[in-house]
Design a protein around this motif. Structure first.
Motif, PDB file in Angstrom:
ATOM      1  N   THR A 350     -17.580   6.403  30.743  1.00  0.00           N
ATOM      2  CA  THR A 350     -19.022   7.049  31.178  1.00  0.00           C
ATOM      3  C   THR A 350     -20.300   6.356  31.099  1.00  0.00           C
ATOM      4  OG1 THR A 350     -17.664   9.018  30.462  1.00  0.00           O
ATOM      5  CG2 THR A 350     -20.222   9.184  30.677  1.00  0.00           C
ATOM      6  N   THR A 351     -20.006   5.428  30.304  1.00  0.00           N
ATOM      7  CA  THR A 351     -21.112   4.554  30.108  1.00  0.00           C
ATOM      8  C   THR A 351     -21.277   3.493  31.105  1.00  0.00           C
ATOM      9  OG1 THR A 351     -20.973   4.761  27.480  1.00  0.00           O
ATOM     10  CG2 THR A 351     -22.302   2.939  28.345  1.00  0.00           C
ATOM     11  N   ILE A 352     -20.115   2.881  31.345  1.00  0.00           N
ATOM     12  CA  ILE A 352     -20.148   1.844  32.393  1.00  0.00           C
ATOM     13  C   ILE A 352     -20.464   2.491  33.846  1.00  0.00           C
ATOM     14  CG2 ILE A 352     -18.534   0.396  33.796  1.00  0.00           C
ATOM     15  CD1 ILE A 352     -17.073  -0.141  31.254  1.00  0.00           C
ATOM     16  N   VAL A 353     -19.909   3.714  34.092  1.00  0.00           N
ATOM     17  CA  VAL A 353     -20.188   4.382  35.452  1.00  0.00           C
ATOM     18  C   VAL A 353     -22.025   4.570  35.298  1.00  0.00           C
ATOM     19  CG1 VAL A 353     -20.263   6.537  36.786  1.00  0.00           C
ATOM     20  CG2 VAL A 353     -18.474   5.537  35.796  1.00  0.00           C
ATOM     21  N   SER A 354     -22.605   4.844  34.122  1.00  0.00           N
ATOM     22  CA  SER A 354     -23.907   5.164  34.045  1.00  0.00           C
ATOM     23  C   SER A 354     -24.671   3.763  34.514  1.00  0.00           C
ATOM     24  CB  SER A 354     -24.647   5.504  32.809  1.00  0.00           C
ATOM     25  OG  SER A 354     -23.738   7.008  32.454  1.00  0.00           O
ATOM     26  N   ILE A 355     -24.244   2.525  33.783  1.00  0.00           N
ATOM     27  CA  ILE A 355     -24.797   1.435  34.218  1.00  0.00           C
ATOM     28  C   ILE A 355     -24.432   0.959  35.536  1.00  0.00           C
ATOM     29  CG2 ILE A 355     -24.625  -0.840  33.662  1.00  0.00           C
ATOM     30  CD1 ILE A 355     -23.370  -0.447  30.990  1.00  0.00           C
ATOM     31  N   ILE A 356     -23.660   1.247  36.148  1.00  0.00           N
ATOM     32  CA  ILE A 356     -23.287   0.820  37.513  1.00  0.00           C
ATOM     33  C   ILE A 356     -24.206   1.797  38.460  1.00  0.00           C
ATOM     34  CG2 ILE A 356     -21.548   1.064  39.724  1.00  0.00           C
ATOM     35  CD1 ILE A 356     -19.483   0.286  37.534  1.00  0.00           C
ATOM     36  N   VAL A 357     -24.290   2.995  38.226  1.00  0.00           N
ATOM     37  CA  VAL A 357     -25.430   3.804  38.907  1.00  0.00           C
ATOM     38  C   VAL A 357     -26.772   3.357  38.859  1.00  0.00           C
ATOM     39  CG1 VAL A 357     -26.373   6.103  39.028  1.00  0.00           C
ATOM     40  CG2 VAL A 357     -23.968   6.058  38.678  1.00  0.00           C
TER      41      VAL A 357
END
Length: 386
Positions: A350-357
């Motif tokens: 979830t954290t990584i997806v937020s960074i990617i977004v």
């Protein structure tokens, strides 16, 4: 009228594509960054400078899966959905996502400049997820207390040593200071370092581009050092298993697999940084044999040896009479749960997806207008039908 007659779009030289797309010492075989999804998928079967990059991480998905499922066929192994195997499944998820994201990034990055950025942001994110998946497997299968029946506390010095020859031990296997680190800080540290790696690698696509390959290589050295601490500890101390046990015999190959794992990682880093062999003969290795393909091959070989190492330790635990995860008696090392394995990976993802977004939105602001201009100047359907 300009129509697409089903013919493949022509490949281009480095002088005909945007500077953002150019790779060092690769002169030909470029796809222009306005391919359709169909064009990208079909390009896997024609010789472009990304074809080898795709196949060298796509085919390993099946090789890795073949060796992975062997564990569930072992005698006396729990069912594949047993809590004992939660860490192993998280490791599989990490490796599977890494290989698939890497292969798809190389296959689909020609859809647009924005898609290219997003593809490699996802690639970096899955590498970080893989390192945490490895850490979970190490924690539960190569942890200093794995395989030990503890009868005291963390500082307690009693272990079930009835199978150990008298006088063979002078102290507890799990040193108290390391015990605190492994049980309290090891997994959180792996997660924090993974997030730092994603941020650094995504940043390297905008900043420090001249040294981006060096930065990315050394950035991922840090999670390797953190996640491998249980293995370092195992190699620097005695085995937790009785020297007369079948578990001890099963775990003796751990060191050799780990050394090979490290060797392949080192060789892959050399290829990634040096850009050998295309540096020596620009244009000669554009399609096959350039450094990134060798980098992919070496990283997969390192993953394969890591899998064999983890399987060795899983086998050693399964051969222990009491199936010691968790131990039959009180221990500070709990067994794997959904929260401590899948839950950790879910929060990390979830954290990584937020960074990617966040980085993807930034990339769209930068490359969105350029993408639209390129689409007007170089329409996809430009081959005449006669």
């Amino acid at each position: 009228m300009l129509l697409n007659c089903g013919q493949p779009l022509p490949l281009l030289r480095h002088t005909d594509v945007p500077p953002r797309v150019i790779e060092n010492f690769i002169l030909t075989g470029y796809r222009f960054p306005n391919y359709s999804l169909r064009d990208c998928l079909l390009s896997a079967f024609r010789p472009t400078n990304e074809t080898g990059n795709f196949w060298t991480h796509f085919l390993p998905v099946f090789i890795f899966s073949y060796y992975f499922v062997e564990v569930f066929g072992w005698e006396d192994a729990p069912h594949s959905d047993a809590p004992f195997f939660y860490p192993l499944w998280n490791y599989f998820i990490g490796v599977f996502c890494l290989l698939m994201a890497s292969s798809m990034a190389h296959l689909l990055n020609s859809m647009s400049l924005v898609v290219r950025e997003v593809c490699f942001f996802v690639d970096y994110g899955t590498i970080s997820s893989y390192t945490v998946g490895s850490s979970l497997a190490y924690y539960y299968y190569i942890h200093p207390r794995a395989g030990l029946v503890e009868t005291g506390g963390c500082n307690g010095s009693h272990m079930d040593l009835k199978d150990e020859p008298a006088g063979s031990l002078t102290s507890s296997y799990a040193i108290p200071d390391f015990c605190v680190f492994f049980e309290t800080f090891y997994i959180p540290s792996a997660c924090v370092v993974a997030i730092i790696c994603v941020l650094s690698c995504c940043n390297s696509r905008e900043r420090w581009r001249r040294h981006r390959y060096v930065i990315r290589t050394f950035v991922f050295l840090l999670p390797f050092l953190v996640s491998s601490t249980p293995v370092f500890y195992r190699l620097l101390t005695r085995s937790p298993y009785s020297t007369t046990s079948s578990s001890f015999a099963a775990s003796t190959s751990t060191a050799s697999y780990f050394y090979r794992h490290c060797l392949w990682l080192l060789v892959s880093a050399v290829f990634n940084i040096s850009k050998f062999p295309e540096r020596l003969a620009p244009g000669r290795f554009d399609i096959w044999g350039h450094s990134h393909q060798w980098f992919h091959c070496c990283t997969f070989l390192s993953i394969l040896d890591e899998l064999h190492m983890i399987k060795t330790e899983v086998r050693a635990i399964l051969l222990s009479p009491t199936l010691l995860l968790p131990p039959a008696t009180l221990s500070r090392l709990p067994g794997p749960t959904i929260a401590s394995t899948y839950g950790v990976m879910f929060l990390l993802q979830t954290t990584i997806v937020s960074i990617i977004v966040w980085f993807s939105r930034h990339a769209n602001c930068i490359y969105g207008p350029e993408r639209d201009q390129l689409a007007k100047k170089h329409p996809k359907k430009h081959l005449k039908c006669h």
